[in-house]
Write a protein that holds these residues in place. Structure first.
Motif, PDB file in Angstrom:
ATOM      1  N   SER A 165      24.428 -30.600 -30.235  1.00  0.00           N
ATOM      2  CA  SER A 165      23.010 -30.522 -29.845  1.00  0.00           C
ATOM      3  C   SER A 165      22.852 -30.125 -28.368  1.00  0.00           C
ATOM      4  O   SER A 165      21.771 -29.754 -27.927  1.00  0.00           O
ATOM      5  CB  SER A 165      22.304 -31.855 -30.111  1.00  0.00           C
ATOM      6  N   LYS A 166      23.942 -30.225 -27.616  1.00  0.00           N
ATOM      7  CA  LYS A 166      23.877 -29.840 -26.192  1.00  0.00           C
ATOM      8  C   LYS A 166      23.987 -28.328 -25.996  1.00  0.00           C
ATOM      9  O   LYS A 166      23.768 -27.808 -24.908  1.00  0.00           O
ATOM     10  CB  LYS A 166      25.008 -30.522 -25.419  1.00  0.00           C
ATOM     11  N   LYS A 167      24.356 -27.622 -27.053  1.00  0.00           N
ATOM     12  CA  LYS A 167      24.644 -26.191 -26.903  1.00  0.00           C
ATOM     13  C   LYS A 167      23.418 -25.378 -26.492  1.00  0.00           C
ATOM     14  O   LYS A 167      23.532 -24.401 -25.770  1.00  0.00           O
ATOM     15  CB  LYS A 167      25.236 -25.617 -28.197  1.00  0.00           C
ATOM     16  N   ARG A 168      22.260 -25.797 -26.954  1.00  0.00           N
ATOM     17  CA  ARG A 168      21.049 -25.042 -26.622  1.00  0.00           C
ATOM     18  C   ARG A 168      20.811 -25.044 -25.095  1.00  0.00           C
ATOM     19  O   ARG A 168      20.550 -24.007 -24.489  1.00  0.00           O
ATOM     20  CB  ARG A 168      19.853 -25.668 -27.347  1.00  0.00           C
ATOM     21  N   ASP A 169      20.928 -26.233 -24.487  1.00  0.00           N
ATOM     22  CA  ASP A 169      20.753 -26.323 -23.025  1.00  0.00           C
ATOM     23  C   ASP A 169      21.845 -25.544 -22.294  1.00  0.00           C
ATOM     24  O   ASP A 169      21.590 -24.903 -21.268  1.00  0.00           O
ATOM     25  CB  ASP A 169      20.794 -27.790 -22.570  1.00  0.00           C
ATOM     26  N   ALA A 170      23.044 -25.632 -22.822  1.00  0.00           N
ATOM     27  CA  ALA A 170      24.154 -24.919 -22.172  1.00  0.00           C
ATOM     28  C   ALA A 170      23.901 -23.408 -22.211  1.00  0.00           C
ATOM     29  O   ALA A 170      24.174 -22.693 -21.243  1.00  0.00           O
ATOM     30  CB  ALA A 170      25.473 -25.251 -22.862  1.00  0.00           C
ATOM     31  N   TRP A 171      23.346 -22.934 -23.303  1.00  0.00           N
ATOM     32  CA  TRP A 171      23.044 -21.510 -23.433  1.00  0.00           C
ATOM     33  C   TRP A 171      21.977 -21.100 -22.417  1.00  0.00           C
ATOM     34  O   TRP A 171      22.087 -20.060 -21.765  1.00  0.00           O
ATOM     35  CB  TRP A 171      22.636 -21.218 -24.881  1.00  0.00           C
ATOM     36  N   THR A 172      20.961 -21.959 -22.249  1.00  0.00           N
ATOM     37  CA  THR A 172      19.943 -21.711 -21.207  1.00  0.00           C
ATOM     38  C   THR A 172      20.629 -21.602 -19.837  1.00  0.00           C
ATOM     39  O   THR A 172      20.343 -20.696 -19.054  1.00  0.00           O
ATOM     40  CB  THR A 172      18.924 -22.885 -21.172  1.00  0.00           C
ATOM     41  N   ASP A 173      21.546 -22.511 -19.554  1.00  0.00           N
ATOM     42  CA  ASP A 173      22.245 -22.495 -18.258  1.00  0.00           C
ATOM     43  C   ASP A 173      23.044 -21.203 -18.088  1.00  0.00           C
ATOM     44  O   ASP A 173      23.041 -20.593 -17.014  1.00  0.00           O
ATOM     45  CB  ASP A 173      23.192 -23.700 -18.134  1.00  0.00           C
ATOM     46  N   PHE A 174      23.725 -20.798 -19.143  1.00  0.00           N
ATOM     47  CA  PHE A 174      24.552 -19.588 -19.031  1.00  0.00           C
ATOM     48  C   PHE A 174      23.687 -18.341 -18.825  1.00  0.00           C
ATOM     49  O   PHE A 174      24.077 -17.432 -18.097  1.00  0.00           O
ATOM     50  CB  PHE A 174      25.516 -19.460 -20.230  1.00  0.00           C
ATOM     51  N   LYS A 175      22.528 -18.319 -19.434  1.00  0.00           N
ATOM     52  CA  LYS A 175      21.643 -17.170 -19.197  1.00  0.00           C
ATOM     53  C   LYS A 175      21.165 -17.166 -17.734  1.00  0.00           C
ATOM     54  O   LYS A 175      21.057 -16.123 -17.100  1.00  0.00           O
ATOM     55  CB  LYS A 175      20.459 -17.196 -20.161  1.00  0.00           C
ATOM     56  N   ASN A 176      20.917 -18.352 -17.198  1.00  0.00           N
ATOM     57  CA  ASN A 176      20.554 -18.465 -15.774  1.00  0.00           C
ATOM     58  C   ASN A 176      21.686 -18.000 -14.866  1.00  0.00           C
ATOM     59  O   ASN A 176      21.450 -17.373 -13.830  1.00  0.00           O
ATOM     60  CB  ASN A 176      20.231 -19.927 -15.430  1.00  0.00           C
ATOM     61  N   ILE A 177      22.885 -18.337 -15.264  1.00  0.00           N
ATOM     62  CA  ILE A 177      24.064 -17.925 -14.482  1.00  0.00           C
ATOM     63  C   ILE A 177      24.158 -16.396 -14.492  1.00  0.00           C
ATOM     64  O   ILE A 177      24.378 -15.760 -13.464  1.00  0.00           O
ATOM     65  CB  ILE A 177      25.352 -18.570 -15.071  1.00  0.00           C
ATOM     66  N   ARG A 178      23.959 -15.812 -15.677  1.00  0.00           N
ATOM     67  CA  ARG A 178      23.998 -14.345 -15.798  1.00  0.00           C
ATOM     68  C   ARG A 178      22.954 -13.701 -14.865  1.00  0.00           C
ATOM     69  O   ARG A 178      23.257 -12.765 -14.132  1.00  0.00           O
ATOM     70  CB  ARG A 178      23.702 -13.960 -17.254  1.00  0.00           C
ATOM     71  N   ASP A 179      21.743 -14.279 -14.864  1.00  0.00           N
ATOM     72  CA  ASP A 179      20.672 -13.709 -14.037  1.00  0.00           C
ATOM     73  C   ASP A 179      20.971 -13.850 -12.542  1.00  0.00           C
ATOM     74  O   ASP A 179      20.726 -12.947 -11.757  1.00  0.00           O
ATOM     75  CB  ASP A 179      19.331 -14.388 -14.364  1.00  0.00           C
ATOM     76  N   LYS A 180      21.484 -15.018 -12.164  1.00  0.00           N
ATOM     77  CA  LYS A 180      21.801 -15.241 -10.736  1.00  0.00           C
ATOM     78  C   LYS A 180      22.895 -14.278 -10.275  1.00  0.00           C
ATOM     79  O   LYS A 180      22.820 -13.712  -9.183  1.00  0.00           O
ATOM     80  CB  LYS A 180      22.231 -16.702 -10.539  1.00  0.00           C
ATOM     81  N   LEU A 181      23.882 -14.082 -11.110  1.00  0.00           N
ATOM     82  CA  LEU A 181      24.975 -13.174 -10.746  1.00  0.00           C
ATOM     83  C   LEU A 181      24.453 -11.746 -10.591  1.00  0.00           C
ATOM     84  O   LEU A 181      24.811 -11.037  -9.638  1.00  0.00           O
ATOM     85  CB  LEU A 181      26.076 -13.235 -11.825  1.00  0.00           C
ATOM     86  N   LYS A 182      23.580 -11.359 -11.505  1.00  0.00           N
ATOM     87  CA  LYS A 182      23.001 -10.015 -11.443  1.00  0.00           C
ATOM     88  C   LYS A 182      22.219  -9.843 -10.129  1.00  0.00           C
ATOM     89  O   LYS A 182      22.369  -8.855  -9.423  1.00  0.00           O
ATOM     90  CB  LYS A 182      22.072  -9.821 -12.647  1.00  0.00           C
ATOM     91  N   GLU A 183      21.420 -10.877  -9.830  1.00  0.00           N
ATOM     92  CA  GLU A 183      20.609 -10.855  -8.597  1.00  0.00           C
ATOM     93  C   GLU A 183      21.516 -10.664  -7.376  1.00  0.00           C
ATOM     94  O   GLU A 183      21.246  -9.843  -6.505  1.00  0.00           O
ATOM     95  CB  GLU A 183      19.921 -12.217  -8.541  1.00  0.00           C
ATOM     96  N   ILE A 184      22.598 -11.409  -7.333  1.00  0.00           N
ATOM     97  CA  ILE A 184      23.504 -11.356  -6.182  1.00  0.00           C
ATOM     98  C   ILE A 184      24.202  -9.998  -6.115  1.00  0.00           C
ATOM     99  O   ILE A 184      24.321  -9.405  -5.039  1.00  0.00           O
ATOM    100  CB  ILE A 184      24.505 -12.532  -6.248  1.00  0.00           C
ATOM    101  N   GLN A 185      24.618  -9.516  -7.267  1.00  0.00           N
ATOM    102  CA  GLN A 185      25.296  -8.210  -7.272  1.00  0.00           C
ATOM    103  C   GLN A 185      24.339  -7.104  -6.809  1.00  0.00           C
ATOM    104  O   GLN A 185      24.746  -6.209  -6.078  1.00  0.00           O
ATOM    105  CB  GLN A 185      25.862  -7.912  -8.662  1.00  0.00           C
ATOM    106  N   GLU A 186      23.080  -7.222  -7.200  1.00  0.00           N
ATOM    107  CA  GLU A 186      22.107  -6.213  -6.771  1.00  0.00           C
ATOM    108  C   GLU A 186      21.869  -6.272  -5.259  1.00  0.00           C
ATOM    109  O   GLU A 186      21.784  -5.260  -4.583  1.00  0.00           O
ATOM    110  CB  GLU A 186      20.773  -6.399  -7.520  1.00  0.00           C
ATOM    111  N   GLN A 187      21.819  -7.516  -4.735  1.00  0.00           N
ATOM    112  CA  GLN A 187      21.636  -7.674  -3.278  1.00  0.00           C
ATOM    113  C   GLN A 187      22.817  -7.083  -2.506  1.00  0.00           C
ATOM    114  O   GLN A 187      22.670  -6.586  -1.407  1.00  0.00           O
ATOM    115  CB  GLN A 187      21.551  -9.152  -2.919  1.00  0.00           C
ATOM    116  N   GLU A 188      24.005  -7.189  -3.090  1.00  0.00           N
ATOM    117  CA  GLU A 188      25.199  -6.767  -2.364  1.00  0.00           C
ATOM    118  C   GLU A 188      25.439  -5.264  -2.438  1.00  0.00           C
ATOM    119  O   GLU A 188      26.296  -4.744  -1.760  1.00  0.00           O
ATOM    120  CB  GLU A 188      26.425  -7.525  -2.899  1.00  0.00           C
ATOM    121  N   GLN A 189      24.690  -4.586  -3.322  1.00  0.00           N
ATOM    122  CA  GLN A 189      24.913  -3.144  -3.480  1.00  0.00           C
ATOM    123  C   GLN A 189      24.418  -2.347  -2.280  1.00  0.00           C
ATOM    124  O   GLN A 189      23.435  -2.702  -1.674  1.00  0.00           O
ATOM    125  CB  GLN A 189      24.223  -2.640  -4.733  1.00  0.00           C
TER     126      GLN A 189
END
Ligand code: URA
Length: 189
Positions: A165-189
Motif C-alpha cells: 500500500s506504500k507503493k502509491r506514495d513512493a511512485w509520487t516521490d519518484f515522479k518528484n525526483i524525476r522532475d527535480k532532476l530535470k529541473e537541475i539538468q536544465e539549469q546546468e545546461q
C-alpha cells in the motif's frame, strides 16, 4: 593533492572502525556513475550485498532498479551508497555508533560526487542525512535544500515489499525526483 576515489577505496579496504567489520565478507562501498547529479542512500548491506560487494542487489535492489527504470534512470545514471558499508548481523538496523563511525566515508563519497540531489531510502538514511527526528510516513516526499543540495526521504524499497500500500506514495516521490532532476539538468545546461 586532491582526495580521489582511489584513496577512499584504499582507506576503506582495511576498515576496522566498528564491530561490523568482524563478520563482513565484502565491504559494500557504492555503485553507479561517479559523475551523477543524484545520489541514493540506503541503510546498509544485506546478505546478497555482503556476498557480492555491491549495494542493492537483492530483492529490494531489484525493486529499486524497477523504480529507477520507471523514471528513466538506471545504475549508469545514478550513484548508490549506504549509511554503513558492512552488513549488520541479521540485517538489524545499524547502531548509532556504527553509523557515526562509517559516516565520514559517506561524506567523502558525497564530496567526490558533489550531487545536486540526495534521496534517502528509508528512515535510517533519512535520520543521518535529512533530519535526526525524521518520521518517514510524515516526512517522505518533502524536499529540503541544504547548501544547494536537494534532499528527500522516501520509503525504503524493502518497506514497499513488505507493504504494497506504500507503493502509491513512493511512485509520487519518484515522479518528484524525476522532475527535480530535470529541473537541475536544465539549469546546468
Ligand atoms: N538495503 C539497503 O539499505 N542497502 C542495500 O545495499 C541493500 C538493502
Amino acid at each position: 593533492m586532491k582526495y580521489e576515489w582511489k584513496e577512499l577505496y584504499d582507506q576503506l579496504a582495511d576498515c576496522r572502525k566498528c564491530g561490523l567489520s568482524d563478520k563482513r565478507t565484502n565491504i559494500v562501498i557504492g555503485v553507479g556513475n561517479t559523475k551523477s547529479r543524484i545520489m541514493f542512500i540506503g541503510e546498509g548491506p544485506g546478505r546478497d550485498e555482503d556476498e557480492q560487494g555491491v549495494p542493492f542487489v537483492g530483492a529490494a535492489g531489484k525493486l529499486l532498479d524497477k523504480m529507477l527504470a520507471a523514471i528513466d534512470l538506471d545504475r549508469e545514471k545514478v550513484y548508490i551508497a549506504n549509511i554503513v558499508k558492512c552488513r549488520p548481523p541479521n540485517n538489524r538496523t545499524p547502531q548509532e555508533s556504527e553509523a557515526v563511525a562509517c559516516l565520514p566515508y559517506l561524506r567523502a563519497q558525497f564530496a567526490l560526487l558533489s550531487p545536486k540531489i540526495i534521496v534517502c531510502l528509508g528512515a535510517t538514511a533519512a535520520k543521518y542525512v535529512y533530519d535526526k527526528e525524521v518520521r518517514i510516513t510524515r516526512d517522505r516526499g518533502v524536499w529540503k535544500c541544504v547548501k544547494g543540495v536537494w534532499i528527500m526521504p522516501t520509503y525504503h524499497p524493502a518497506a514497499l515489499l513488505r507493504d504494497e500500500s506504500k507503493k502509491r506514495d513512493a511512485w509520487t516521490d519518484f515522479k518528484n525526483i524525476r522532475d527535480k532532476l530535470k529541473e537541475i539538468q536544465e539549469q546546468e545546461q
